[in-house]
Each structure stands twice: as structure tokens, then as C-alpha cells.
Scaffold this active site. Structure first.
Site, PDB file in Angstrom:
ATOM      1  N   GLU A  47       0.836  -1.214   0.014  1.00 43.65           N
ATOM      2  CA  GLU A  47      -0.069   0.051   0.122  1.00 43.65           C
ATOM      3  C   GLU A  47       0.932   1.257   0.184  1.00 43.65           C
ATOM      4  O   GLU A  47       0.321   2.496   0.458  1.00 43.65           O
ATOM      5  CB  GLU A  47      -1.096  -0.008   1.412  1.00 43.65           C
ATOM      6  CG  GLU A  47      -0.054   0.135   2.570  1.00 43.65           C
ATOM      7  CD  GLU A  47       0.094  -0.994   3.427  1.00 43.65           C
ATOM      8  OE1 GLU A  47       0.443  -2.348   2.710  1.00 43.65           O
ATOM      9  OE2 GLU A  47       0.326  -1.026   4.355  1.00 43.65           O
ATOM     10  N   ASN A  48       2.003   1.260  -0.619  1.00 40.57           N
ATOM     11  CA  ASN A  48       2.855   2.596  -0.446  1.00 40.57           C
ATOM     12  C   ASN A  48       1.981   3.798  -0.924  1.00 40.57           C
ATOM     13  O   ASN A  48       1.163   3.648  -1.827  1.00 40.57           O
ATOM     14  CB  ASN A  48       4.028   2.303  -1.452  1.00 40.57           C
ATOM     15  CG  ASN A  48       4.548   0.992  -1.389  1.00 40.57           C
ATOM     16  OD1 ASN A  48       5.198   0.381  -0.546  1.00 40.57           O
ATOM     17  ND2 ASN A  48       4.647   0.296  -2.473  1.00 40.57           N
ATOM     18  N   HIS A  99      -6.145   1.027   2.734  1.00 41.50           N
ATOM     19  CA  HIS A  99      -5.026   1.287   3.651  1.00 41.50           C
ATOM     20  C   HIS A  99      -4.585   2.822   3.535  1.00 41.50           C
ATOM     21  O   HIS A  99      -3.927   3.384   4.551  1.00 41.50           O
ATOM     22  CB  HIS A  99      -3.557   0.750   3.248  1.00 41.50           C
ATOM     23  CG  HIS A  99      -3.554  -0.770   3.869  1.00 41.50           C
ATOM     24  ND1 HIS A  99      -3.837  -0.917   5.281  1.00 41.50           N
ATOM     25  CD2 HIS A  99      -3.145  -2.063   3.567  1.00 41.50           C
ATOM     26  CE1 HIS A  99      -3.406  -2.301   5.538  1.00 41.50           C
ATOM     27  NE2 HIS A  99      -3.182  -2.735   4.590  1.00 41.50           N
ATOM     28  N   GLU A 104      -5.637  -2.700  -0.720  1.00 46.01           N
ATOM     29  CA  GLU A 104      -4.372  -1.530  -0.705  1.00 46.01           C
ATOM     30  C   GLU A 104      -4.989  -0.380  -0.637  1.00 46.01           C
ATOM     31  O   GLU A 104      -4.271   0.573  -0.013  1.00 46.01           O
ATOM     32  CB  GLU A 104      -3.308  -1.866  -1.672  1.00 46.01           C
ATOM     33  CG  GLU A 104      -2.908  -3.278  -1.867  1.00 46.01           C
ATOM     34  CD  GLU A 104      -2.421  -3.993  -0.372  1.00 46.01           C
ATOM     35  OE1 GLU A 104      -2.123  -3.281   0.612  1.00 46.01           O
ATOM     36  OE2 GLU A 104      -2.530  -5.371   0.032  1.00 46.01           O
TER      37      GLU A 104
HETATM   38  N1  BES Z   1       1.012  -4.406   3.855  1.00 44.14           N
HETATM   39  C1  BES Z   1       0.752  -5.517   3.217  1.00 44.14           C
HETATM   40  C2  BES Z   1       1.884  -5.880   2.615  1.00 44.14           C
HETATM   41  C3  BES Z   1       3.076  -6.753   3.225  1.00 44.14           C
HETATM   42  C4  BES Z   1       2.894  -7.882   3.867  1.00 44.14           C
HETATM   43  C5  BES Z   1       3.982  -6.211   3.412  1.00 44.14           C
HETATM   44  C6  BES Z   1       3.814  -8.333   4.675  1.00 44.14           C
HETATM   45  C7  BES Z   1       5.002  -6.686   3.960  1.00 44.14           C
HETATM   46  C8  BES Z   1       5.238  -8.021   4.717  1.00 44.14           C
HETATM   47  C9  BES Z   1      -0.456  -5.533   2.323  1.00 44.14           C
HETATM   48  O1  BES Z   1      -1.484  -4.523   2.740  1.00 44.14           O
HETATM   49  C10 BES Z   1      -1.376  -6.772   2.469  1.00 44.14           C
HETATM   50  O2  BES Z   1      -1.699  -6.829   3.625  1.00 44.14           O
HETATM   51  N2  BES Z   1      -1.448  -7.625   1.547  1.00 44.14           N
HETATM   52  C11 BES Z   1      -1.844  -8.884   1.626  1.00 44.14           C
HETATM   53  C12 BES Z   1      -3.039  -8.968   0.707  1.00 44.14           C
HETATM   54  C13 BES Z   1      -4.340  -8.557   1.434  1.00 44.14           C
HETATM   55  C14 BES Z   1      -5.608  -8.368   0.541  1.00 44.14           C
HETATM   56  C15 BES Z   1      -4.495  -9.230   2.673  1.00 44.14           C
HETATM   57  C16 BES Z   1      -0.781  -9.819   1.035  1.00 44.14           C
HETATM   58  O3  BES Z   1       0.162  -9.118   0.326  1.00 44.14           O
HETATM   59  O4  BES Z   1      -1.029 -11.243   1.101  1.00 44.14           O
HETATM   60 ZN    ZN Z   2      -2.933  -4.925   4.574  1.00 45.72          ZN
END
Ligand code: BES
Ligand code: ZN
Length: 887
Positions: free
Chosen positions: A271-272, A308, A305
Site C-alpha cells: 500500500e505505498n 490502507h 491496498e
Molecule cells: N501491507 C501488506 C503487504 C505486506 C505484507 C508487506 C507483509 C510486508 C510484509 C498489504 O497491505 C497486505 O496485507 N497484503 C496482503 C493482501 C491483502 C488483501 C490481505 C498480501 O500481500 O498477502
Molecule cells: Zn494490508
């Protein structure tokens, strides 16, 4: 956990930072092997930090080229530097500027954290602690800074240069092949939200007008040629932006919103601020390449994202222990988004399935931890189902407890109060204490206490007194580090169903000792706050069926005394569709557990027939295809195993499930055949929920028919495979063919490969379908596929599609009694760990269920874990999982 462990980070040790960084000016000159990063940090002492403290900046594999202080070179005697740490012992007391120059090699970055290359592009991933792989910094989420980023690169190699915030300026560098772009992000943000992309990428653009009338430029960047595959993601983005305005009053805040799809990405998406970076799996879709599930995944992740931006970015986390503050809340929000876009009931059922399958399993094993853990060794290992899925359930439960309007006022207060800050779970809950006037300290225990509570309900009817007494009790088993559990506050949405299927009014002794309160009765939500409670309902005509945990009102395991007949009635008549689905699952679970434990089968035949008949009724009367599909889908093997709890034999579980599917296929064969035929639409493919739901039911029908009759199943599946005009139907048919040993399977697999070779995301499906074939021989097949062109250990999607699917989606072969599955995953973990520890650690967490296996399997599983533990130079990621799995 060892107490002297230097890696161990504790929530209790949190201190505000000694320094603050108000502004960051980055100048990044991209080069495949020698990228230059210059960062100018505007630093000052934190008034609430420790007086006289040294400045300690985090790094990770960094190479320092030079440092200046307020424009003057800093003498090497004044600082100490290692690849992991920059120490400035006596920095100025007054605000100062530190300029740090670093050289990086993005091509050598296989961890995919920090600045790396994906294909021919440059991209970054900084959450959780990747920014320290780009420059020395205070890499912690409570340091909020305003960033200006200048990116420079070869014009031909990287015509697209992106970073966070709004574009300020771009141009050519005279007399060179280089160009540059400058970006400015006015919103103070933690460094984990920093992002940069450079490359030769295709683009689709659109615009969005916010509720206050501001125009936002939207763009999705993809590999050239993939532009048409990004249209659905763009549509989902606009719907998510509108939804956050209407559901939460949250407006987008920059002039541009960019999404970049890359093929090498450790997670789903990130979510940058203003520049989301996505695993291309969650962007690219066309009917011929993506299934309904892929479309739904894209819609969800795009929304997640985007959402966020308020829950995570505008309000971020004080420290990584507060991860659920952004992730749990944002999962809750993306679930609500999907519920509003599609079907609320079906979405809830799907979410409960995920929670049970993922989070309950985690909670039942050695990796159990609370939604807000109080220690960690490697934060990457805490992006878990517990933090995400259970974290979302806690928000939902809060909403049930305080009511919809009070919840809405609480969240509004949260946005108003905490905007621009790095907040904690306490800050969040405080807003709901204000809006509800309730003391939420007991509720807060949900964040601290790990484990899935069991809630048992026993009912007794007094026909003469016309009363119904409910005895409700709760109990949570010990989890690592938490031997003694306290009772939690559990909201139980409840209803009583009369013999004719109609709802009975809730009447009970009010305000007496152990009575229900008027508000509980009128809302239909009982609050269990102690270990046990009993409630007497009055004016009960006949023995009713008790419907509890409607809408899955709390993340608990329900232990019910309902009879088979009760479950059938509930499945047919409950006004809550989630409860209807649950009744079918409970019934199936009873049959499956009994069969897997090999209790005499004879006794079960009548029960199985009654179950089949109940399902037949549902199929005959339902006008909700995706709901029917959910009712017809049995609990997973992992769910059944967890229900059995100890000495699990995955072969027995598999055979029990197979046999019940075959029984269902036979009992419903007429209905299923009709569904499979009638739901066949020749209309052009549309990914909408209604069409997808019809395909889901049709393919569920095919699956059950094939389970009961190999030959007929093969014929139908083969015909569907050949005639399919979309990936959903084609993959469903191939999945069915894969379960039937023989030539047809191999022919279909070859055909599929030839048709889609070169399309990596499609070939991933082909890898997965083969990895989850439950029969002997799959491990050899997986090893063979690992050596094929379709596979690459360097790409996380390939690793997950093949090896991850084998470990997490093939209970039977992963847990093969000879230990071959465990050994194989162990080998893969050790092979992958030096390259990509994050993905290796995730793969290893497939062992989280090892302790509930029967001894014959437990032994080799433990041996593999010990073998890994004993390996030299493990990453902290893998060591952490191995240690906790064995503790
Ligand atoms: N902030 C996370 C991505 C992330 C996860 C970065 C772990 C670093 C380490 C992002 O918002 C996220 O949660 N992505 C999930 C998908 C979401 C729909 C639950 C993912 O990447 O699995
Ligand atoms: Zn997330």
C-alpha cells in the site's frame, strides 16, 4: 523462547525515538549494478527522547560511500559504520542535516526487500524493514517524514520513473542518455511506505473525481502488452475509491494514484502512499486467463491496498506490535467492501471458511500467538492469519457489541483523532469507549490472549413450565507462553426456531440474577463475559432449535448439543444464511470425524442418508447458486484434522472426505446432473458475482458427480475442458480430471500446458493442480516439475504455486507416513533460505500442524524440523519458525 535472546523484540520495551526526521530528500540514480542513493535527512532531537542519546541508524547489507553534516564532510572519527548500523555518537543538539551516500546492487537483491529488479524494471518493497536496505535510517513506523524523491535513470531503459506523492518535475539531463523525475509527498509517512519504480512499462490511465470534486489521475503500469489485462483492476480501484467515500466518508488525498504490477513479489501487494506495488497475479485478468476466484482476488486486493490509504497510511502504526491496527482493520474494511459489491451472506461464509482453515489451524499449533503479540524475533513472520483474519474478526465483534451506529461514530472519531499519527490498539479502542460509553478493557483481552475459545451450549427444555434453559460456557486451551486463559467477552447472536421453522420471540427473565438484559433480547445478542452463564427463556411452546453464533458473531469454536434433526431444520429454515451453512458444516463434520476415526460405519449410514436428503432439499429450493455451492462444499481436510485434534491420520481424513463426497454425488445425482447441464450459459463471460456464483455451483456439481462416478465424471469433465470458453470452467474441469488417474489426465495437462506455455500466471494454476493431486507419485511429479522450464526458485509465485501448494494444499502427500513430504519441504526450505528467507519461512510454516499428527508421522516431521534447526547460517526468518515449531 530464550530470555537472553538478543533478537527478541518486546512490546513492553517500546520507547519513543530519540531523534525525529522531519524531511527526507532522496536522490536515486538507478543502475542495474551500481545504484547511487543519496539521502538528506532533516534531523532533530525528540523532546521526549533520552537527552544526550547517540544517533543510531538502521542498515541492512549497506555500503556507505560518504556522509556530510550540514553540508560538510563528517570526519570518519565521528561515526562508526557497519552494513547494519550507522552510529553517530555525538550529534549536534540543534536540528541538523545529515547527507548519506550509499551504493546498492539491485540485480543482486534476491530477497526482494529493499530496491530490486523484477524483469527489466526496478522496484522497491520496504514493509516491514526493507527501507534500511536502501539507506541508513530510523527504520521504525513512528518516524513520520515528508519525502521528496528525485529518481534518475537511463531514458531508454526506464522511461517511467515513479515514487510516492505528486509529480513535481521531470526532464532530460543534457548531453546524456539520462532523464529524471521529482516526486513530492506532502503527507508525513513512515519509511515502510516509501516506494520507487523505474522501467519501460505499459500504462492504462483513467480519472476519478472525489466527493469534493477533486480530479485524481489514476494509472496502472504493467509489462508492455498486458494493458488489456489491467482493465478489471482499474474498475475495481474506482469502485473501492467510491466505496470508501460512501461507507466511511474517506476521500483520496493526492492528485495521482499509481499502481504497478510486477512479477517478482514476496507478498500479494503493498500500500505505498500513492504508489501501490502489486504482485501481477492481483492485477492481470482476462476471461481466458483468469478464474472467477482470480477476479474476486483482484477486486479484494486492489480494495485492500487502496483502503490502507486511511487505515495504515494516514493513520499508521506506532510499532510493529500494532500491525493488526492497520491489517485487521483493513481486512475488515475489504471484507465489507466485497460484501457490498457481491453477496453479503456468501462473503461472510467465505471469510469464515478462511478464518477456520487458516487462523484456527495456526491457533491450534505451536505457532499460535495473539492478535497483538508481545514479543517477536522476526516481524516478517507475524503477517499471519491471526493478525489479519482474527484481527478483522475483532473489529467485527466490536461492531456487534456496540451496535452499528455507535461503531460508525467510533471509527469517525478514530479518523479525526488519530489522523497523521502513529497509533496503537489502545488509541483505537479509546474511540469506541467514547462513542459507546462502555468500558472496553475486557474486550481488549482479545488482542492479548491467543487461542480459539471453545463455546459450549447445552439446552434443556421444560415442557410444563414452557421454559428453555441455556447453559453456556467458554474455555480456551493453553497456547505457547500462555498456560492460563481468562474468560473473554463473547457476543453470541442468537435466535430460536420453532418446530415449523418460524422464529420465536426471545423472552427471558430480565435483569434477574443470570437473566438476560432487555437490550440483549431486543438485539438478539447475548454477551458471555464469564466462564459460564445460564439463561432461561420463557413462553417456549415446544422444544425449539437454538441458533447461536449467527453471522459468526465471534471467532470461537462452537460445541453444540444439537441433534442431527436440529441441524437439518436449521439448515433449511434459519433466517441467517451463515447459520444455515454452519448447520450443514456441523452435520458434515460429525459424519467426517466419525468416519475418519473409523467408528463403525453401519451406524452412520442412516445419518449420511439424512444429510444427503437435507442437501437435496436445499438444492431443490435454493435460488442462491453461490450459497448452494457453499453448502455443498464439505469442510476441508485441514478442518477435519483440527476437529479430530490429535493423532490425526491424514489418509483416513482424506478417505472419509472422499467417501462422503461420493455419497453426496450419488444421493444428489439427478439434481447435480441437472445443475451441471442447466447452469451452462452460452452468454459471454462476465466476472460479476451472479455469473460467477452460477459457475461456482455448476463446477461444484461437476466435482461431486465425478467423486461418485469416475467414468461419468471423466466424460463430463473432458467435455467441459474441451468446450470451455473461460479459464474458470477450464481449470475446474482440469481439476476434476487431475483427481482421476489415467491417460485422460495426462492428455489434458499436456494440452493445457501447450495452450498457455509462456503465460506464467496461467502455468501457475497448472503447477498447483498437479501439486495437490492426493495420490502417490505426486512428490515425484513435483520434483520433475521443479526441473522444468515452467519453474523457477527465484520467483515467489512459482514457488508458492508448486512447492507451497504441495505443502499447504496436499495434506495427504505432505504428511506421507514415510516422511518423504516433510523431507522434501525441508530440502526446499534450506535451498531457498539463502536467496529469499521470507518466502522460505512461509513455506516452513506448513509444519504448524505437525504436533497433531499420529506418532508415525510426528517423528519424521520433528526430525525434519530438527535437521533445519541444526543447519548452519539460517536466516532469522527460518530459524524463528523452526524454533517456535519445535518449542
Ligand atoms: N501491507 C501488506 C503487504 C505486506 C505484507 C508487506 C507483509 C510486508 C510484509 C498489504 O497491505 C497486505 O496485507 N497484503 C496482503 C493482501 C491483502 C488483501 C490481505 C498480501 O500481500 O498477502
Ligand atoms: Zn494490508
Amino acid at each position: 523462547m530464550r530470555t537472553e535472546d538478543p533478537q527478541l523484540v518486546r512490546l513492553a520495551d517500546y520507547r519513543p525515538p530519540d531523534f525525529l526526521i522531519d524531511r527526507v530528500a532522496l536522490d536515486i540514480k538507478l543502475d542495474q549494478k551500481k545504484t547511487r542513493v543519496t539521502s538528506r535527512l532533516s534531523l532533530r532531537r525528540n523532546p521526549i527522547g533520552r537527552a544526550g542519546a547517540p544517533l543510531l541508524l538502521d542498515g541492512d547489507e549497506l555500503l556507505l560511500l560518504g556522509v556530510t553534516l550540514d553540508g560538510q564532510p563528517l570526519d570518519t572519527s565521528r561515526y562508526a559504520v557497519t552494513p547494519e548500523k550507522f552510529t553517530f555518537a555525538e550529534p549536534p543538539e540543534a536540528p541538523f542535516e545529515l547527507e548519506i551516500e550509499i551504493e546498492l546492487d539491485p540485480s543482486a537483491n534476491t530477497k526482494l526487500m529493499g530496491l530490486y529488479r523484477s524483469g527489466s524494471a526496478y522496484c522497491t518493497q520496504c514493509e516491514a524493514e526493507g527501507f534500511r536496505r536502501i539507506t541508513y535510517f530510523l527504520d521504525r513506523p513512528d518516524i513520520l517524514s515528508v519525502y521528496t524523491t528525485r529518481v534518475q535513470a537511463d531514458r531508454k531503459e526506464a522511461p517511467v520513473l515513479l515514487s510516492n506523492g505528486n509529480p513535481v518535475e521531470h526532464g532530460d539531463i543534457p548531453n546524456s542518455s539520462m532523464h529524471y523525475a521529482i516526486w513530492y509527498d506532502p503527507f508525513p509517512k513512515p519509511c515502510y511506505l516509501f516506494a520507487l519504480v523505474g522501467g519501460d512499462l505499459g500504462r492504462i490511465g483513467d480519472t476519478f473525481t472525489t466527493m469534493s470534486g477533486r480530479k485524481v489521475d489514476l494509472a496502472i503500469y504493467v509489462e508492455h502488452g498486458n494493458e488489456p489485462r489491467a482493465a478489471y483492476a482499474m474498475d475495481a480501484l474506482k469502485r473501492a475509491m467510491r466505496w470508501d467515500e460512501t461507507a466511511y466518508g474517506r476521500e483520496y488525498d493526492l492528485d495521482v494514484f499509481n499502481i504497478v504490477a510486477v512479477s517478482d513479489f514476496n507478498m500479494g501487494a503493498m500500500e505505498n502512499k500513492g504508489l501501490n506495488i502489486f504482485n501481477d497475479k492481483y492485477v492481470l485478468a482476462l476471461p481466458e486467463t483468469a478464474t472467477d476466484a482470480d477476479y474476486a482476488g483482484i477486486e479484494r486486493v486492489i480494495a485492500h491496498e487502496y483502503l490502507h490509504n486511511w487505515t495504515g497510511n494516514r493513520i499508521t502504526c506506532r510499532d510493529w506490535f500494532q500491525l493488526c491496527l492497520k491489517e485487521g482493520l483493513t481486512v475488515f474494511r475489504d471484507q465489507e467492501f466485497t460484501a457490498d459489491q457481491r453477496s453479503r451472506a456468501v462473503q461472510r461464509i467465505a471469510d469464515v471458511r478462511t478464518l477456520r482453515g487458516q487462523q484456527f489451524s495456526e491457533d491450534a499449533g505451536p505457532l499460535a500467538h495473539s492478535v497483538r503479540p508481545d514479543t517477536y524475533r522476526e516481524i516478517n513472520n507475524f503477517y499471519t492469519a491471526t493478525v489479519y483474519e482474527k484481527g478483522a474478526e475483532l473489529v467485527r465483534m466490536l461492531k456487534v457489541l456496540v451496535g452499528e451506529d455507535t461503531f460508525a461514530r467510533g471509527i469517525k472519531l478514530y479518523f479525526a483523532r488519530c489522523d497523521g499519527t502513529a497509533a496503537t490498539v489502545e488509541d483505537f479502542l479509546a474511540c469506541f469507549e467514547v462513542s459507546s460509553g462502555r468500558d472496553l478493557s475486557h474486550f481488549a483481552l482479545w488482542y492479548k490472549q491467543a487461542g480459539t475459545p471453545s463455546v459450549a451450549i447445552a439446552s434443556t427444555c421444560d415442557e410444563r413450565a414452557k421454559t428453555l434453559t441455556l447453559e453456556i460456557s467458554q474455555d480456551t486451551r493453553p497456547t505457547p507462553g500462555q498456560p492460563d486463559k481468562k474468560p473473554l467477552i463473547v457476543p453470541l447472536a442468537i435466535g430460536l426456531i420453532g418446530a415449523n421453522g418460524a422464529a420465536l420471540p426471545l423472552k427471558a427473565e430480565v435483569d434477574a440474577f443470570d437473566g438476560a438484559t432487555q437490550s440483549e433480547l431486543s438485539r438478539g445478542v447475548l454477551e458471555l463475559t464469564t466462564a459460564r452463564r445460564h439463561i432461561v427463556f420463557r413462553e417456549i411452546p415446544d422444544r425449539p432449535v437454538v441458533s447461536v453464533l449467527r453471522g459468526f458473531s465471534a471467532p470461537v469454536q462452537l460445541v453444540q448439543s444439537a441433534t442431527d434433526e436440529d441441524l437439518v431444520l436449521q439448515c433449511a429454515c434459519d433466517s441467517d444464511r451463515c447459520a444455515r451453512w454452519q448447520a450443514a458444516q456441523s452435520y458434515a463434520t460429525r459424519l467426517l470425524v466419525a468416519a475418519a476415526r473409523q467408528t463403525p460405519v453401519g451406524a452412520n449410514q442412516a445419518s449420511i442418508a439424512a444429510f444427503g436428503e437435507a442437501l437435496r432439499q436445499i438444492v431443490a429450493t435454493s435460488d442462491d447458486p453461490p450459497f448452494t455451492a457453499q453448502v455443498l462444499t464439505l469442510p476441508s481436510e485441514a478442518d477435519i484434522a483440527r476437529e479430530i485434534g490429535e493423532n490425526v491420520d491424514p489418509d483416513a481424513v482424506y478417505l472419509a472426505r472422499q467417501s462422503l463426497r461420493a455419497d453426496m454425488g450419488r444421493a444428489l445425482s439427478r439434481e447435480l446432473t441437472r445443475l451441471h447441464r442447466d447452469l451452462d450459459q452460452n452468454a459471454p463471460y462476465s466476472p460479476d458475482a451472479r455469473s460467477a456464483g452460477r459457475r461456482a455451483l455448476r463446477n461444484t456439481a461437476l466435482d461431486l458427480l465425478a467423486a461418485s462416478d469416475d467414468a461419468a465424471g471423466m466424460r463430463l469433465a473432458k467435455a467441459q475442458f474441451d468446450a470451455a470458453t473461460n479459464m474458470t470452467d477450464r481449470v475446474a474441469a482440469l481439476g476434476v480430471l487431475c483427481l482421476i488417474e489415467g491417460e485422460a489426465r495426462e492428455e489434458a495437462l499436456d494440452d493445457f500446458y501447450k495452450r498457455y506455455a509462456g503465460d506464467a500466471l496461467v502455468i501457475d494454476k497448472w503447477l498447483t493442480l498437479q501439486a495437490i493431486i492426493p495420490h502417490a507419485g505426486t512428490l515425484d511429479r513435483v520434483r520433475r516439475l521443479m526441473r522444468s522450464d515452467a519453474f523457477s526458485m527465484g520467483n515467489p509465485n512459482r514457488v508458492r504455486a508448486l512447492i507451497g501448494a504441495f505443502a499447504a494444499g496436499n495434506q495427504r502427500q505432505f504428511n506421507a507416513p514415510d516422511g518423504s513430504g516433510y523431507e522434501f519441504i525441508g530440502e526446499c526450505v534450506l535451498l531457498l533460505d539463502p536467496k529469499n528467507p521470507q518466502v522460505a519461512a512461509r513455506l516452513l510454516s506448513a509444519f504448524r500442524t505437525w504436533r497433531m499428527m499420529e506418532p508415525k508421522r510426528r517423528r519424521p516431521a520433528e526430525a525434519t524440523l530438527q535437521h533445519i534447526q541444526a543447519a548452519q547460517s539460517l536466516s532469522p526468518d527460518v530459524r524463528d519458525i523452526a524454533d517456535r515449531s519445535l518449542a
